[in-house]
Design a protein around this motif. Sequence first.
Motif, PDB file in Angstrom:
ATOM      1  N   ALA A   3       0.815  -1.225   0.000  1.00 49.90           N
ATOM      2  CA  ALA A   3       0.000   0.000   0.000  1.00 49.90           C
ATOM      3  C   ALA A   3       0.844   1.269   0.000  1.00 49.90           C
ATOM      4  CB  ALA A   3      -0.903  -0.009   1.233  1.00 49.90           C
ATOM      5  N   ARG A   4       0.257   2.300  -0.603  1.00 51.58           N
ATOM      6  CA  ARG A   4       0.831   3.635  -0.488  1.00 51.58           C
ATOM      7  C   ARG A   4       0.582   4.109   0.955  1.00 51.58           C
ATOM      8  NH1 ARG A   4      -1.662   8.820  -3.348  1.00 51.58           N
ATOM      9  NH2 ARG A   4      -3.396   7.407  -3.652  1.00 51.58           N
ATOM     10  N   ILE A   5       1.613   4.644   1.583  1.00 54.78           N
ATOM     11  CA  ILE A   5       1.461   5.134   2.964  1.00 54.78           C
ATOM     12  C   ILE A   5       1.023   6.594   2.912  1.00 54.78           C
ATOM     13  CG2 ILE A   5       2.592   5.410   5.212  1.00 54.78           C
ATOM     14  CD1 ILE A   5       2.797   2.539   4.278  1.00 54.78           C
ATOM     15  N   LEU A   6      -0.107   6.888   3.518  1.00 55.55           N
ATOM     16  CA  LEU A   6      -0.581   8.269   3.574  1.00 55.55           C
ATOM     17  C   LEU A   6       0.026   8.898   4.834  1.00 55.55           C
ATOM     18  CD1 LEU A   6      -4.329   7.665   2.596  1.00 55.55           C
ATOM     19  CD2 LEU A   6      -2.372   8.120   1.089  1.00 55.55           C
ATOM     20  N   ASP A   7       0.948   9.818   4.625  1.00 51.98           N
ATOM     21  CA  ASP A   7       1.749  10.358   5.727  1.00 51.98           C
ATOM     22  C   ASP A   7       1.097  11.621   6.312  1.00 51.98           C
ATOM     23  OD1 ASP A   7       3.693  11.694   7.278  1.00 51.98           O
ATOM     24  OD2 ASP A   7       5.316  10.689   6.194  1.00 51.98           O
ATOM     25  N   GLY A   8       0.589  11.484   7.532  1.00 47.20           N
ATOM     26  CA  GLY A   8      -0.107  12.603   8.178  1.00 47.20           C
ATOM     27  C   GLY A   8       0.820  13.744   8.533  1.00 47.20           C
ATOM     28  N   ASN A   9       2.074  13.436   8.853  1.00 46.68           N
ATOM     29  CA  ASN A   9       3.003  14.514   9.223  1.00 46.68           C
ATOM     30  C   ASN A   9       3.301  15.402   8.017  1.00 46.68           C
ATOM     31  OD1 ASN A   9       3.422  14.004  12.014  1.00 46.68           O
ATOM     32  ND2 ASN A   9       4.617  12.195  11.446  1.00 46.68           N
ATOM     33  N   VAL A  10       3.482  14.772   6.853  1.00 42.90           N
ATOM     34  CA  VAL A  10       3.795  15.552   5.644  1.00 42.90           C
ATOM     35  C   VAL A  10       2.611  16.450   5.268  1.00 42.90           C
ATOM     36  CG1 VAL A  10       4.219  15.357   3.151  1.00 42.90           C
ATOM     37  CG2 VAL A  10       5.486  13.910   4.760  1.00 42.90           C
ATOM     38  N   LEU A 149      -8.055  12.018   2.149  1.00 42.13           N
ATOM     39  CA  LEU A 149      -8.588  11.404   0.933  1.00 42.13           C
ATOM     40  C   LEU A 149      -8.439  12.377  -0.236  1.00 42.13           C
ATOM     41  CD1 LEU A 149     -11.842   9.685   2.293  1.00 42.13           C
ATOM     42  CD2 LEU A 149      -9.625   8.630   1.853  1.00 42.13           C
ATOM     43  N   ALA A 150      -8.782  13.644  -0.003  1.00 44.98           N
ATOM     44  CA  ALA A 150      -8.708  14.637  -1.082  1.00 44.98           C
ATOM     45  C   ALA A 150      -7.257  14.798  -1.543  1.00 44.98           C
ATOM     46  CB  ALA A 150      -9.271  15.971  -0.595  1.00 44.98           C
ATOM     47  N   ASP A 151      -6.337  14.882  -0.586  1.00 49.24           N
ATOM     48  CA  ASP A 151      -4.926  15.094  -0.931  1.00 49.24           C
ATOM     49  C   ASP A 151      -4.367  13.910  -1.718  1.00 49.24           C
ATOM     50  OD1 ASP A 151      -2.440  16.794  -0.437  1.00 49.24           O
ATOM     51  OD2 ASP A 151      -1.792  14.805   0.248  1.00 49.24           O
ATOM     52  N   ALA A 152      -4.868  12.707  -1.391  1.00 49.26           N
ATOM     53  CA  ALA A 152      -4.365  11.503  -2.068  1.00 49.26           C
ATOM     54  C   ALA A 152      -5.107  11.242  -3.380  1.00 49.26           C
ATOM     55  CB  ALA A 152      -4.506  10.298  -1.138  1.00 49.26           C
ATOM     56  N   GLY A 153      -6.036  12.130  -3.739  1.00 44.31           N
ATOM     57  CA  GLY A 153      -6.781  11.961  -4.997  1.00 44.31           C
ATOM     58  C   GLY A 153      -7.783  10.819  -4.940  1.00 44.31           C
ATOM     59  N   ILE A 154      -8.270  10.508  -3.731  1.00 47.12           N
ATOM     60  CA  ILE A 154      -9.249   9.418  -3.580  1.00 47.12           C
ATOM     61  C   ILE A 154     -10.640  10.040  -3.450  1.00 47.12           C
ATOM     62  CG2 ILE A 154     -10.003   7.524  -2.063  1.00 47.12           C
ATOM     63  CD1 ILE A 154      -6.897   7.454  -1.206  1.00 47.12           C
ATOM     64  N   ASP A 155     -11.465   9.807  -4.454  1.00 52.56           N
ATOM     65  CA  ASP A 155     -12.811  10.387  -4.467  1.00 52.56           C
ATOM     66  C   ASP A 155     -13.802   9.352  -3.940  1.00 52.56           C
ATOM     67  OD1 ASP A 155     -15.185  11.624  -4.941  1.00 52.56           O
ATOM     68  OD2 ASP A 155     -14.890  11.891  -7.098  1.00 52.56           O
ATOM     69  N   PRO A 156     -14.489   9.643  -2.809  1.00 56.36           N
ATOM     70  CA  PRO A 156     -15.426   8.659  -2.252  1.00 56.36           C
ATOM     71  C   PRO A 156     -16.668   8.416  -3.108  1.00 56.36           C
ATOM     72  CG  PRO A 156     -14.824  10.340  -0.620  1.00 56.36           C
ATOM     73  CD  PRO A 156     -14.340  10.835  -1.950  1.00 56.36           C
ATOM     74  N   LYS A 157     -16.901   9.258  -4.087  1.00 56.84           N
ATOM     75  CA  LYS A 157     -18.134   9.177  -4.884  1.00 56.84           C
ATOM     76  C   LYS A 157     -18.379   7.763  -5.431  1.00 56.84           C
ATOM     77  CE  LYS A 157     -20.141  11.517  -8.879  1.00 56.84           C
ATOM     78  NZ  LYS A 157     -19.853  12.602  -9.817  1.00 56.84           N
ATOM     79  N   GLY A 158     -19.522   7.225  -5.081  1.00 57.72           N
ATOM     80  CA  GLY A 158     -19.926   5.919  -5.609  1.00 57.72           C
ATOM     81  C   GLY A 158     -19.227   4.738  -4.947  1.00 57.72           C
ATOM     82  N   GLN A 159     -18.297   5.005  -4.041  1.00 57.15           N
ATOM     83  CA  GLN A 159     -17.532   3.907  -3.412  1.00 57.15           C
ATOM     84  C   GLN A 159     -18.293   3.347  -2.215  1.00 57.15           C
ATOM     85  OE1 GLN A 159     -13.967   3.342  -4.290  1.00 57.15           O
ATOM     86  NE2 GLN A 159     -13.085   5.390  -4.443  1.00 57.15           N
ATOM     87  N   GLU A 160     -17.994   2.099  -1.908  1.00 60.22           N
ATOM     88  CA  GLU A 160     -18.512   1.491  -0.674  1.00 60.22           C
ATOM     89  C   GLU A 160     -17.588   1.917   0.468  1.00 60.22           C
ATOM     90  OE1 GLU A 160     -21.190  -0.449  -0.134  1.00 60.22           O
ATOM     91  OE2 GLU A 160     -21.766  -0.508  -2.250  1.00 60.22           O
ATOM     92  N   SER A 249      -1.148  -3.696   5.058  1.00 59.02           N
ATOM     93  CA  SER A 249      -0.538  -2.874   3.997  1.00 59.02           C
ATOM     94  C   SER A 249      -0.094  -3.732   2.802  1.00 59.02           C
ATOM     95  CB  SER A 249       0.608  -2.015   4.535  1.00 59.02           C
ATOM     96  OG  SER A 249       1.569  -2.824   5.121  1.00 59.02           O
ATOM     97  N   GLU A 250      -0.090  -5.064   2.977  1.00 54.79           N
ATOM     98  CA  GLU A 250       0.174  -5.954   1.832  1.00 54.79           C
ATOM     99  C   GLU A 250      -1.070  -6.154   0.972  1.00 54.79           C
ATOM    100  OE1 GLU A 250       3.133  -7.225   0.924  1.00 54.79           O
ATOM    101  OE2 GLU A 250       3.946  -6.000   2.559  1.00 54.79           O
ATOM    102  N   VAL A 251      -2.224  -5.795   1.505  1.00 55.70           N
ATOM    103  CA  VAL A 251      -3.507  -6.030   0.819  1.00 55.70           C
ATOM    104  C   VAL A 251      -4.115  -4.722   0.305  1.00 55.70           C
ATOM    105  CG1 VAL A 251      -5.853  -6.931   1.147  1.00 55.70           C
ATOM    106  CG2 VAL A 251      -3.936  -7.997   2.346  1.00 55.70           C
ATOM    107  N   ALA A 252      -3.985  -3.662   1.114  1.00 54.84           N
ATOM    108  CA  ALA A 252      -4.627  -2.379   0.789  1.00 54.84           C
ATOM    109  C   ALA A 252      -3.872  -1.655  -0.322  1.00 54.84           C
ATOM    110  CB  ALA A 252      -4.658  -1.508   2.054  1.00 54.84           C
ATOM    111  N   SER A 253      -4.545  -0.663  -0.936  1.00 53.76           N
ATOM    112  CA  SER A 253      -3.848   0.171  -1.929  1.00 53.76           C
ATOM    113  C   SER A 253      -3.273   1.422  -1.268  1.00 53.76           C
ATOM    114  CB  SER A 253      -4.799   0.570  -3.054  1.00 53.76           C
ATOM    115  OG  SER A 253      -5.860   1.353  -2.543  1.00 53.76           O
TER     116      SER A 253
END
Length: 283
Positions: A3-10, A149-160, A249-253
């Motif tokens: 998985a890509r690590i979403l870094d909160g500190n950055v 989510l917004a910073d990582a370009g992940i749009d919740p629209k239509g997602q489960e 993190s081996e399974v998630a994106s």
Amino acid sequence: MTARILDGNVLAQKLRADFKNRAEALAARGTRPGLAVILVGEDAASQVYVRNKVNACAQAGFHSEKIVYPPDVEPRLVLDRIAELNADPKINGILVQLPLPRHFDSDAVLKAIAPEKDVDGFHAENVGALMQGNPRFIPCTPYGVMKFLADAGIDPKGQEAVVLGRSNIVGKPMAMLLMQASATVTICHSQTRDLLFHTRRADILVAALGRARFVTAEMVKPGAVVIDVGINRLPDGRLCGDVDFGPVSEVASAITPVPGGVGPMTITMLLANTLEAAEREVR
Ligand code: NDP
């Protein structure tokens, strides 16, 4: 998959640099964002949280006041102080560190904060505004998750989206925000039957249970985005989240770590709410 690590500190640093600039712009107009933090008692974790909040204000160029009471303080004194802060033009945001001692009626304390200064977003009026899709203040932790989510370009629209936990401060507002971002949302809690059925369907899985490493790799759909809100202390003193980070993190994106994920974003969004309140004042 790793998985890509979403870094909160950055992300927090990036946002705080912007807040500092905006605070300087306000200072040039003769005002400064101001936050009052009230701490009752000597709970060690609460002391750390309050110190971090006050330090974050100083670094961003905000005015802050820390008001500390002994654990056996008469609630009336705290309510009177809140009334003074409500009327104080130097203060844009008032935060009462929870939990309060048992002899306090926490709801009454949160209600005493003027809704225009309720930067935690816990006042019933602000909860209602959020529910109606017209928020004044968004509770800091779910606000931080949406920024992630917004910073990582992940749009919740239509997602489960599946939210584990239904608390007033995390689970419920988190679900509301995801729904308003057009995800299809399921809220799970301790009485949910067949949790695995729900979590394995999630494109976005938010864990806010307060159970160390509860979410295992088999609970996660391959490619899911996993947001770990949990903060748990292990017997050896280290912190960990609600997600079993390594295997998941081996399974998630994409995944947020603990520490260094949602935590730094929560304080950052407290600054955001305080700044937005100050900017509204001068508009
Ligand atoms: P609460 O204890 O208020 O809520 C926990 C929720 O999880 C409840 O809704 C509960 O269900 C649910 N739950 C507990 N066990 C299970 C289970 N086995 N299966 C399914 N659901 C379960 O916690 P908070 O919402 O305040 O906090 C959650 C976590 O997030 C904690 O670890 C906390 O420390 C952390 N946190 C982190 C922040 C940050 O900045 N990163 C900020 C705020 C919190 P039920 O309602 O049925 O009891």
